[in-house]
Each structure stands twice: as structure tokens, then as C-alpha cells.
Design an enzyme around this catalytic site. Structure first.
Site, mmCIF file in Angstrom:
data_model
loop_
_atom_site.group_PDB
_atom_site.id
_atom_site.type_symbol
_atom_site.label_atom_id
_atom_site.label_comp_id
_atom_site.label_asym_id
_atom_site.label_seq_id
_atom_site.Cartn_x
_atom_site.Cartn_y
_atom_site.Cartn_z
ATOM 1 N N GLU A 143 0.855 -1.188 0.000
ATOM 2 C CA GLU A 143 0.000 0.000 0.000
ATOM 3 C C GLU A 143 0.890 1.237 0.000
ATOM 4 O OE1 GLU A 143 -2.925 0.083 3.146
ATOM 5 O OE2 GLU A 143 -2.789 2.267 3.323
ATOM 6 N N GLU A 148 -2.450 11.361 3.682
ATOM 7 C CA GLU A 148 -3.544 11.215 4.631
ATOM 8 C C GLU A 148 -3.514 12.423 5.557
ATOM 9 O OE1 GLU A 148 -4.363 6.798 5.880
ATOM 10 O OE2 GLU A 148 -2.188 7.082 5.786
#
Length: 267
Positions: A143, A148
């Protein structure tokens, strides 16, 4: 004196902007733009590239919906929204969120992907731009978290996850994440460069950190040399970001464009 100080401050900001802009332009001369998405459609996004992310059971997707109120095309921007669920009576979720991904439609590898986006703040808001392996399950496939952001923060997180970092817990050798400053009131550009032996992360064309392939006897340290699809989503709540304040909703994530570059061949 105040007027003179203000002029100096503005001149300093202008110089910094010109320096960063010049530096980034010089860097990108080594790359060729091979694909871009400008979200210029008046109604709906390009379904040949993007799909709405379906509801799941994890913190990041447990409020995902295909409800139209969580999606908009506005002045050349894709708008993804997080809202209180007042109207979908057959859906027991207290909140609804919008997200898109290119799974099964558009993949990326061996290049630089950039996304320009504006992130509205709210308590419990967790917008993210990230990538997952097209042909392998998580965490083995890896990933890549390009961005974020939590709540009202002026920083964002950039991280990699894999069998090596998640299952074996080996996050410090090499370092698997970094934080970087953003301008919370403006659009920011987030990028990752994908190489066979490393991932390099950027915020507004400023390098934040590099995750390298290393020699190790442990499994799954660098699964990133394969095709990945892109996810862009407006998330709400969860164990990391914390509780949601419904009084601060709706919250929006405005996506201006996505660009993918590949390095120019050396003649």
C-alpha cells in the site's frame, strides 16, 4: 515602517514561490506527461477510469456510498463529500462519504503520479490519496499512502505498508513513513515517484522521504514494482482519526487534477 515590513514579507514570499516553482519546473523537465485527468466533465466523472468505492467493513470505507450527494463535478473539480446521513433511511450508517478508485480500469507503475487537491477541515475528517496493488491482496501487494490528513491538521502523512512493515512490524529499517507541512487553506500537490528500487514522496514538489528496496532475508520488503491503482476518498471517523463532530459537516475534498509522468528516455 509597518508598510516597509509588509513589502519585505510579500517580496520574500514571492521569491520563495518563484524559487520553488523554478526548481520544480527544472526537475520535471526529466519527465514526460503521459496521462492526465482534469475532471472537466459537467456531469459525472469519467467512468472509463473511475468507479465509486463500495461500502466495506474497515474504518476507511465503512461509510462509503454511491449516494449522489457525496459526489459533484464543480468548476473543473471532482468534489468528494462527507455528510451526516439525514435522508437514506434504509442505510443505518450515521455518516456517508464519497470516494473513487481506478481499480480494474487504470493502473500506474514506473512513473510519477501527482494529485492537486484542497482539503476542507473537520473533526473526524480523514481524506486520503493512496494506491493498492492491482493483482495482489493486502498487505502482500503493498500500500502506498500518498497523502492522509487528520481533522484540522497542517501536516499530512505519507506511508508505505506491506507484509514486511505490517505483518512483521519492520517499520524503521528502512523508515516506512514521514510527515510534511501543507497550506491548509489552499490547493496542495502530492506526488510519489515509483521506481523498481524505491518510492520517493513529495509535497508541493518538496521531497519528503524515500523508501528504498534493501537486501534482507525477510519476506515482502519491496512489493512496489508492479501495477497499482489509485484511490481518492473522503473518509470520516475511525480508531486513528477519532470521533466525528457532526456540527462540522459537511466536509469536502476538492480534486483539481491527476497527472502521470514517465521518465524521458536517455539518447
Amino acid at each position: 515602517m509597518k508598510h516597509y515590513t509588509s513589502l519585505l514579507f510579500i517580496s520574500s514570499l514571492l521569491f520563495c514561490w518563484m524559487f520553488i516553482s523554478c526548481k520544480s519546473t527544472q526537475r520535471l523537465t526529466d519527465w514526460s506527461l503521459v496521462w492526465e485527468e482534469n475532471f472537466n466533465q459537467k456531469k459525472g466523472f469519467n467512468e472509463q477510469v473511475w468507479s465509486k468505492i463500495p461500502r466495506g467493513g474497515a474504518d476507511w470505507d465503512n461509510y462509503m456510498t454511491d449516494f449522489d450527494s457525496c459526489y459533484a463535478m464543480r468548476k473543473g473539480k471532482l468534489v468528494l463529500r462527507g455528510i451526516v446521513n439525514h435522508t437514506q433511511l434504509n442505510d443505518t450508517a450515521p455518516y456517508l462519504t464519497g470516494g473513487v478508485y481506478s481499480k480494474g480500469k487504470k493502473v500506474f507503475s514506473d512513473g510519477r503520479i501527482e494529485i492537486r487537491v484542497k482539503l476542507d477541515p473537520a473533526k473526524g475528517a480523514w481524506p486520503a490519496i493512496w494506491m493498492l496493488a492491482e493483482n495482489a491482496d493486502w498487505p502482500v501487494g503493498g500500500e502506498i499512502d500518498i497523502m492522509e490528513r487528520l481533522n484540522h491538521d497542517s501536516i499530512v502523512y505519507q506511508t508505505v505498508h506491506s507484509y514486511y512493515t505490517y505483518t512483521l512490524g519492520l517499520r524503521e529499517y528502512p523508515k516506512s513513513g514521514s510527515k510534511g507541512m501543507i497550506d491548509p487553506d489552499c490547493y496542495n500537490v502530492f506526488a510519489v515517484e515509483m521506481y523498481p528500487d524505491s518510492l520517493s514522496f513529495y509535497i508541493n514538489n518538496i521531497h519528503t522521504f524515500t523508501y528504498p528496496r534493501i537486501q534482507t532475508i525477510e519476506k515482502g520488503q519491496y512489493p512496489f514494482n508492479q501495477p497499482f491503482y489509485l484511490l481518492i476518498d473522503m473518509q470520516l471517523g475511525g480508531s486513528w482519526v477519532g470521533t466525528v463532530d457532526p456540527k462540522e459537516l459537511p466536509v469536502e475534498m476538492k480534486v483539481d487534477w491527476v497527472r502521470f509522468y514517465q521518465q524521458k528516455s536517455i539518447k
